[in-house]
Write an enzyme that holds these catalytic residues in place. Structure first.
Site, mmCIF file in Angstrom:
data_model
loop_
_atom_site.group_PDB
_atom_site.id
_atom_site.type_symbol
_atom_site.label_atom_id
_atom_site.label_comp_id
_atom_site.label_asym_id
_atom_site.label_seq_id
_atom_site.Cartn_x
_atom_site.Cartn_y
_atom_site.Cartn_z
ATOM 1 N N SER A 105 0.836 -1.206 0.000
ATOM 2 C CA SER A 105 0.000 0.000 0.000
ATOM 3 C C SER A 105 0.867 1.251 0.000
ATOM 4 O O SER A 105 1.918 1.301 0.640
ATOM 5 C CB SER A 105 -0.920 0.013 1.224
ATOM 6 O OG SER A 105 -1.791 -1.096 1.224
ATOM 7 N N SER A 107 1.414 5.552 0.466
ATOM 8 C CA SER A 107 0.945 6.656 1.313
ATOM 9 C C SER A 107 -0.210 7.379 0.641
ATOM 10 O O SER A 107 -1.181 7.771 1.307
ATOM 11 C CB SER A 107 2.093 7.637 1.577
ATOM 12 O OG SER A 107 3.134 7.029 2.284
ATOM 13 N N ARG A 186 36.870 21.303 -9.453
ATOM 14 C CA ARG A 186 36.184 20.839 -8.241
ATOM 15 C C ARG A 186 36.038 21.998 -7.243
ATOM 16 O O ARG A 186 37.028 22.575 -6.805
ATOM 17 C CB ARG A 186 36.993 19.710 -7.615
ATOM 18 C CG ARG A 186 36.304 18.986 -6.469
ATOM 19 C CD ARG A 186 37.212 17.893 -5.905
ATOM 20 N NE ARG A 186 36.568 17.214 -4.810
ATOM 21 C CZ ARG A 186 35.836 16.115 -4.938
ATOM 22 N NH1 ARG A 186 35.658 15.589 -6.148
ATOM 23 N NH2 ARG A 186 35.277 15.540 -3.892
#
Length: 428
Positions: A105, A107, A186
């Protein structure tokens, strides 16, 4: 670093590019709904397992109720014990059908069933029971985006600074590729805004979106960013000790109490009466508990000790008890609520401002009503089931000190939150 959105509950300014001419949505009936199925596969009955002495679901129920934003607060469950705990914390219970209680089931299916049975609800907030560091202010600010800014759905997110790489199949020989960075450039953490991830804490949505479109997120959708320290989600048992330390530091402990009732026999004492050859009857009082009571009084919490009208021995020692603890004593009948209610009303307090410690079935009503309530570790089931906190120690051997520390921690956290709210308003 992008500044995190911070808004006070009282502020009426608009953000996220919303035009000032946008009309607020009619509030209607706004309900909070916590889904708590009994068949948790990771941790059995996880939703009511004690976390820092409080049932897991109790942390989010306290935040939802104290937000004062909901017309009703519900727990949807298929389990009797979860239903009992939910009601003891002041929530209504949606007893879900077997059709939405299965492992498969969703939400959404459960929320749709809830809305079908409650046609007056126009906005629902699905709060995850596994987010114990949720605060009322999070719900207050998120709901304003629907009721005042016209969004159809709002969900909680947390900012993370994590670099993602493409997953490759083992043995494929394929090279991985960066997903959200250039390795040649980076960035430092302070030079990168990071990314927003759902943290699963809560989801607001309108009835129309859920029932007619079958979605929790959609329409005019936005997010509410929560701080990382409040983004705790308990998925596996190993997370429990980590979450407990986090909730003790960042959890919401309520508004603080100014009055505490404490039963003497079974809480302050172990309930035993010692008979002597001289004919004097005595009881035992642990200095640790007496110190706990004085700690409360020092922090402006008035403590009233309750003595049963049938406990003649303790009544005979009332002057000595008052001398040792500095507390007032009050004699109560078989149903303590009838006697203490008059004190609460005289002081013009709400039960949310009151703490209560008891150890008997007769205390159940007071334990259930009080904003903070506790029982010793050896309390009978009838009392323990109504309490919001279970002490580590038994009655007469440190239980009162346990609860005193819990009450004081709650007051400290409440003060800190009020201070932070003032800072946020001033910095907006």
């Amino acid at each position: 670093m992008a500044a995190q959105e911070k808004r006070s509950f009282e502020d009426n300014m608009l953000v996220d590019g919303i035009s000032s001419s946008k009309k607020p949505r009619s509030n209607g009936h706004v309900a909070a709904l916590i889904l708590a199925r009994g068949g948790s596969k990771g941790i059995p009955l996880k939703n009511i397992k004690l976390l820092a002495g409080v049932p897991l679901i109790g942390w989010v129920l306290r935040a939802a109720i104290d937000s004062d934003m909901f017309d009703s607060v519900w727990v949807s469950t298929d389990h009797d014990e979860i239903e009992r705990v939910a009601k003891s914390w002041g929530a209504k219970v949606h007893r879900r059908s077997n059709g939405v209680s299965r492992d498969c089931s969703t939400s959404l299916e459960t929320i749709q069933e809830f809305l079908k049975e409650n046609p007056d609800v126009s906005v629902v907030c699905n709060i995850q029971a596994t987010s114990p560091c949720l605060h009322p202010s999070h719900l207050q600010e998120a709901l304003k985006k629907i009721t005042e800014e016209g969004y159809d759905s709002v969900f909680s997110v947390v900012r993370r600074h994590q670099f993602r790489w493409k997953e490759v199949k083992k043995g494929s020989g394929e090279c991985t590729q960066p997903q959200n960075l250039n390795p040649a450039k980076r960035p430092r953490r302070q030079d990168w805004d990071g990314e927003l991830y759902e943290n699963g804490s809560f989801y607001f949505a309108t009835r129309d979106l859920i029932v007619n479109k079958g979605r929790l997120q959609g329409g005019r959708v936005t997010y509410f960013e929560m701080e990382p320290q409040h983004s705790v989600d308990i998925d596996v048992d190993i997370d429990w000790p980590v979450a407990e330390q986090r909730v003790l530091r960042y959890g919401y402990f309520g508004r603080g109490v100014s009055l505490m009732f404490c039963k003497v026999s079974g809480c302050l004492t172990d309930g035993r009466v010692f008979l002597s050859m001289s004919g004097e009857d005595t009881v035992s009082l642990h200095t640790r508990d007496a110190t706990g009571l004085r700690m409360l009084q020092k922090d402006d919490v008035e403590v009233v000790l309750l003595v049963s009208e049938d406990d003649l021995v303790t009544q005979s020692l009332r002057n000595k008890l008052k001398e040792m603890t500095g507390c007032k004593l009050m004699v109560v009948g078989e149903e303590p609520l009838k006697d203490v209610q008059s004190v609460v009303e005289t002081k013009k307090l709400d039960w949310k401002d009151v703490a209560y410690m008891g150890n008997d079935a007769a205390d159940a009503s007071c334990l259930s009503l009080a904003g903070l309530s506790a029982v010793p570790a050896d309390a009978p089931a009838a009392a323990a089931q109504a309490a919001k906190y279970t002490c580590e120690h038994v009655g007469g051997l440190g239980a009162v000190r346990d609860f005193a520390e819990h009450v004081l921690l709650q007051k400290e956290q409440a003060k800190a939150q009020m201070k932070q709210d003032r800072i946020d308003r001033n910095n907006f």
